[in-house]
Design a protein around this motif. Structure first.
Motif, PDB file in Angstrom:
ATOM      1  N   MET A   1      61.340  14.375   9.175  1.00 21.35           N
ATOM      2  CA  MET A   1      61.798  13.635   8.007  1.00 21.35           C
ATOM      3  C   MET A   1      60.745  13.604   6.904  1.00 21.35           C
ATOM      4  N   ASN A   2      59.473  13.746   7.270  1.00 19.76           N
ATOM      5  CA  ASN A   2      58.442  13.793   6.240  1.00 19.76           C
ATOM      6  C   ASN A   2      58.638  14.945   5.271  1.00 19.76           C
ATOM      7  N   PHE A   3      59.287  16.027   5.729  1.00 17.68           N
ATOM      8  CA  PHE A   3      59.555  17.143   4.822  1.00 17.68           C
ATOM      9  C   PHE A   3      60.320  16.658   3.600  1.00 17.68           C
ATOM     10  N   LEU A   4      61.329  15.833   3.835  1.00 11.91           N
ATOM     11  CA  LEU A   4      62.158  15.316   2.740  1.00 11.91           C
ATOM     12  C   LEU A   4      61.332  14.475   1.784  1.00 11.91           C
ATOM     13  N   PHE A   5      60.520  13.582   2.314  1.00  9.83           N
ATOM     14  CA  PHE A   5      59.774  12.669   1.455  1.00  9.83           C
ATOM     15  C   PHE A   5      58.655  13.382   0.700  1.00  9.83           C
TER      16      PHE A   5
ATOM     17  N   SER B   1      51.850  13.472  -3.501  1.00 12.36           N
ATOM     18  CA  SER B   1      52.686  13.646  -2.313  1.00 12.36           C
ATOM     19  C   SER B   1      51.849  14.063  -1.109  1.00 12.36           C
ATOM     20  N   ILE B   2      50.912  14.988  -1.306  1.00 14.76           N
ATOM     21  CA  ILE B   2      50.059  15.436  -0.203  1.00 14.76           C
ATOM     22  C   ILE B   2      49.198  14.291   0.321  1.00 14.76           C
ATOM     23  N   LEU B   3      48.625  13.517  -0.588  1.00 16.66           N
ATOM     24  CA  LEU B   3      47.786  12.393  -0.168  1.00 16.66           C
ATOM     25  C   LEU B   3      48.588  11.366   0.634  1.00 16.66           C
ATOM     26  N   LEU B   4      49.854  11.197   0.304  1.00 14.38           N
ATOM     27  CA  LEU B   4      50.685  10.211   0.997  1.00 14.38           C
ATOM     28  C   LEU B   4      51.160  10.689   2.362  1.00 14.38           C
ATOM     29  N   TRP B   5      51.492  11.978   2.482  1.00 13.28           N
ATOM     30  CA  TRP B   5      52.224  12.408   3.668  1.00 13.28           C
ATOM     31  C   TRP B   5      51.493  13.408   4.562  1.00 13.28           C
ATOM     32  N   VAL B   6      50.432  14.049   4.082  1.00 14.34           N
ATOM     33  CA  VAL B   6      49.817  15.129   4.854  1.00 14.34           C
ATOM     34  C   VAL B   6      48.492  14.662   5.444  1.00 14.34           C
ATOM     35  N   PRO B   7      48.289  14.828   6.753  1.00 13.53           N
ATOM     36  CA  PRO B   7      46.979  14.510   7.350  1.00 13.53           C
ATOM     37  C   PRO B   7      45.889  15.363   6.698  1.00 13.53           C
ATOM     38  N   ILE B   8      44.796  14.728   6.319  1.00 11.13           N
ATOM     39  CA  ILE B   8      43.755  15.417   5.553  1.00 11.13           C
ATOM     40  C   ILE B   8      42.708  16.007   6.495  1.00 11.13           C
TER      41      ILE B   8
ATOM     42  N   LEU C   1      56.518  30.283  -2.447  1.00 12.15           N
ATOM     43  CA  LEU C   1      56.261  29.038  -1.713  1.00 12.15           C
ATOM     44  C   LEU C   1      57.324  28.787  -0.651  1.00 12.15           C
ATOM     45  N   ALA C   2      58.577  29.084  -0.971  1.00 10.69           N
ATOM     46  CA  ALA C   2      59.652  28.911   0.009  1.00 10.69           C
ATOM     47  C   ALA C   2      59.421  29.821   1.211  1.00 10.69           C
TER      48      ALA C   2
ATOM     49  N   THR D   1      53.364  23.837   5.751  1.00  9.74           N
ATOM     50  CA  THR D   1      54.742  23.606   5.317  1.00  9.74           C
ATOM     51  C   THR D   1      54.817  22.433   4.346  1.00  9.74           C
ATOM     52  N   LEU D   2      54.148  21.339   4.689  1.00  7.81           N
ATOM     53  CA  LEU D   2      54.189  20.150   3.837  1.00  7.81           C
ATOM     54  C   LEU D   2      53.549  20.406   2.473  1.00  7.81           C
ATOM     55  N   ILE D   3      52.429  21.125   2.456  1.00  7.66           N
ATOM     56  CA  ILE D   3      51.776  21.413   1.181  1.00  7.66           C
ATOM     57  C   ILE D   3      52.660  22.303   0.322  1.00  7.66           C
ATOM     58  N   ALA D   4      53.253  23.324   0.934  1.00 10.50           N
ATOM     59  CA  ALA D   4      54.148  24.207   0.179  1.00 10.50           C
ATOM     60  C   ALA D   4      55.324  23.419  -0.397  1.00 10.50           C
ATOM     61  N   LEU D   5      55.893  22.503   0.380  1.00  6.26           N
ATOM     62  CA  LEU D   5      57.010  21.691  -0.105  1.00  6.26           C
ATOM     63  C   LEU D   5      56.566  20.747  -1.216  1.00  6.26           C
ATOM     64  N   ALA D   6      55.357  20.207  -1.101  1.00  2.11           N
ATOM     65  CA  ALA D   6      54.857  19.317  -2.150  1.00  2.11           C
ATOM     66  C   ALA D   6      54.715  20.063  -3.474  1.00  2.11           C
TER      67      ALA D   6
END
Length: 544
Positions: free
Chosen positions: A1-5, A59-66, A164-165, A180-185
């Motif tokens: 679900m994080n992908f969506l957010f 978005s990356i700062l909120l959802w992606v582990p650093i 990116l897709a 994946t998350l960074i590309a989506l962001a």
């Protein structure tokens, strides 16, 4: 679900920031003036990149582990944002821009440990003293490739979106969640920008955006093939990144052959040459998109093929493109000989002006959104008591606002009431569906897909829609972020992601009705929301 957010957060932050920057652009000097090398004839703000970068990074700062690599990716992105914004304000020389590019990339490579060790046709990895400098030069080259391809409305953004897709999909199937998350962001940031970049564009991304996209593509391609899935062909980045690479190499070769400064801007990129052959803006972009799409689909289909196969395909297609360009230039061939609009342009323009394309989507939104409020409020059977009390309060607020409609503050109260009722209805249709028809979920999704399509058409193509950034944009950003934070502790089968998507679509449908300036339809929406909240209030208060 994080992908969506991740995607939604970047998109909405970008959409909220860009209108503010458009207003500030003349004050900051961030306006792209026409000149003989460029294709636009009026000054255009070049501030879209700020929205792209901030949307993606927040978005990356909120959802992606650093991790260390991601930390230095963020560092490099901020450096490029600073230098890119500086260049968009003051027109820096290319040597100054190189300083920012090398600082950003060296940090990623030498401190984030993102570098190329595995290369095509070699079984043994490169030693660090060769692989790291090579990676620095390659990513700096990619930054400039995207920067130089940003010559037509939507061109650099569209090419980057395709790449990116592809990266996002390949990383996802290899369990590379961070990539994946960074590309989506980044895709979300670009989506928000594209809202304002329809030809003719209201805003350009500028160097701040194009350099960030090139940096992101280069970094993600390296991480994907060198860390996430080393089983992929090492020649795959050529297909993933596609046409911008060979375009910039061909331009440098031409400049060197003609004895020109390698870094002095000229009019000999592929998109310039297509325009000189008589292709109009739409045709040129479609041709380049088609070639880039072919490369990306080939990357997906041939991801594990031999390096020789992939490079042969890539170089063969590139050679064919340039052979056709040279033949057209030397024979004097023109696609539109009489300077008339192409069939594609005529089709697009006629589609935009056709009532079914402009009036029908607006009318669909105006009729179905108020109807949704009333019909769903009647269908929902069980309404919690606290929702009932809130419904009564919202109905009272709307009634007072209608009685005193000349009070300026009422506009914000009405918006809050409308959005609150919309959120309640979306939630209730997911949680209290015992009284609804069995096929209601399918009908609900079909309606929201149709509503989203109508909103996209109206926002991008109906020119008399004054769709500016409003407090609603920030409310939606807050909603997505808050819902995502809540999701971290929710069950895996929670429907909050679906509710957020539908809520956002409904919010923007309401916003279009409000912003069209038609008092009749505004009153219809207000009355329907007041009726729906009153119905919900009555049902909630009648609960034992």
């Amino acid at each position: 679900m994080n992908f969506l957010f991740v995607l939604l957060t970047a998109l909405l932050v970008s959409m909220a920031i860009i209108p503010i920057m458009i207003r500030l652009a003349p004050v900051l000097g961030m306006v792209d003036l026409p000149d003989p090398r460029k294709v636009h004839s009026v000054p255009i703000p070049r501030v879209g990149g700020i929205g792209i970068v901030l949307g993606a990074l927040i978005s990356i700062l909120l959802w992606v582990p650093i991790s260390s690599a991601i930390a230095f990716y963020l560092f490099g992105s901020v450096v490029l944002l600073i230098f890119g914004t500086w260049d968009d304000c003051r027109e820096l020389g290319h040597y100054v821009k190189f300083i920012g590019q090398f600082v950003a990339v060296i940090g990623l490579v030498y401190f984030g440990d993102v570098w190329v060790a595995l290369v095509p046709f070699m079984d043994d990895p490169l030693p660090a003293y060769i692989g790291k400098p090579f990676t620095v030069v390659a990513i700096v080259g990619m930054i400039n490739a995207i920067n130089h391809s940003d010559g037509l409305d939507g061109l650099a953004a569209g090419e980057s979106m395709l790449s990116l897709a592809c990266v996002a999909y390949l990383a996802y199937v290899a369990d590379g969640i961070a990539v994946t998350l960074i590309a989506l962001a980044v895709m979300g940031g670009v989506f928000g920008f594209l809202r304002f970049n329809t030809h003719p564009a209201r805003v350009f991304m500028g160097d701040s955006g194009s350099q960030f996209l090139g940096f992101s593509l280069g970094a993600l391609a390296v991480i994907l093939t060198q860390q996430t899935n080393t089983g992929l062909s090492m020649a795959l980045p050529a297909l993933i990144l596609g046409l911008p690479i060979v375009d910039i190499l061909a331009v440098f070769a031409q400049r060197a052959y003609q004895g020109l400064n390698w870094f002095k801007a000229t009019r000999n990129h592929i998109h310039h040459r297509l325009l000189d052959l008589g292709f109009d803006h739409y045709q040129s972009v479609v041709v380049i998109y088609a070639i880039q799409t072919f490369f990306v689909l080939s990357a997906l289909a041939l991801q594990y093929e031999a390096d020789a196969v992939l490079l042969s395909l890539y170089l063969g297609v590139c050679a064919l493109v340039f052979v056709l360009l040279i033949l057209g230039e030397r024979t004097g061939w023109r696609v539109n000989r009489h300077g008339s609009e192409s069939r594609l342009s005529r089709f697009v323009l006629s589609l935009k002006s056709h009532p079914l394309f402009s009036t029908a989507p607006t009318l669909f939104i105006r009729i179905t959104v108020p109807a949704f409020f009333v019909i769903v409020s009647l269908w929902v059977g069980d309404v919690p008591r606290d929702f009932g009390l809130t419904g009564v309060a919202i109905a009272a607020v709307l009634l007072v606002a209608m009685l005193f409609d000349r009070v300026q503050s009422n506009a914000y109260l009405v918006r809050i009431a409308i959005y609150g009722t919309a959120a309640f209805l979306v939630y209730l249709t997911h949680q209290y569906t015992s009284q609804l028809p069995e096929d209601f979920p399918e009908l609900r999704w079909a309606y929201f897909v149709a509503l989203a399509l109508a909103i996209v058409i109206v926002v991008r193509y109906v020119h008399d829609v004054d769709f500016r950034s409003t407090p609603m944009d920030y409310l939606v950003v807050f909603l997505v972020i808050a819902s995502g934070l809540f999701m971290d502790g929710a069950s895996a089968d929670s429907a909050f992601g679906e509710m957020v998507i539908k809520g956002v679509i409904l919010f923007y449908g309401c916003e279009i009705i409000i912003n069209r300036g038609n008092k009749f339809w505004g009153r219809v929406l207000n009355i329907s929301v007041m009726a729906a909240s009153g119905i919900l209030g009555a049902k909630g208060l009648l609960q034992l």
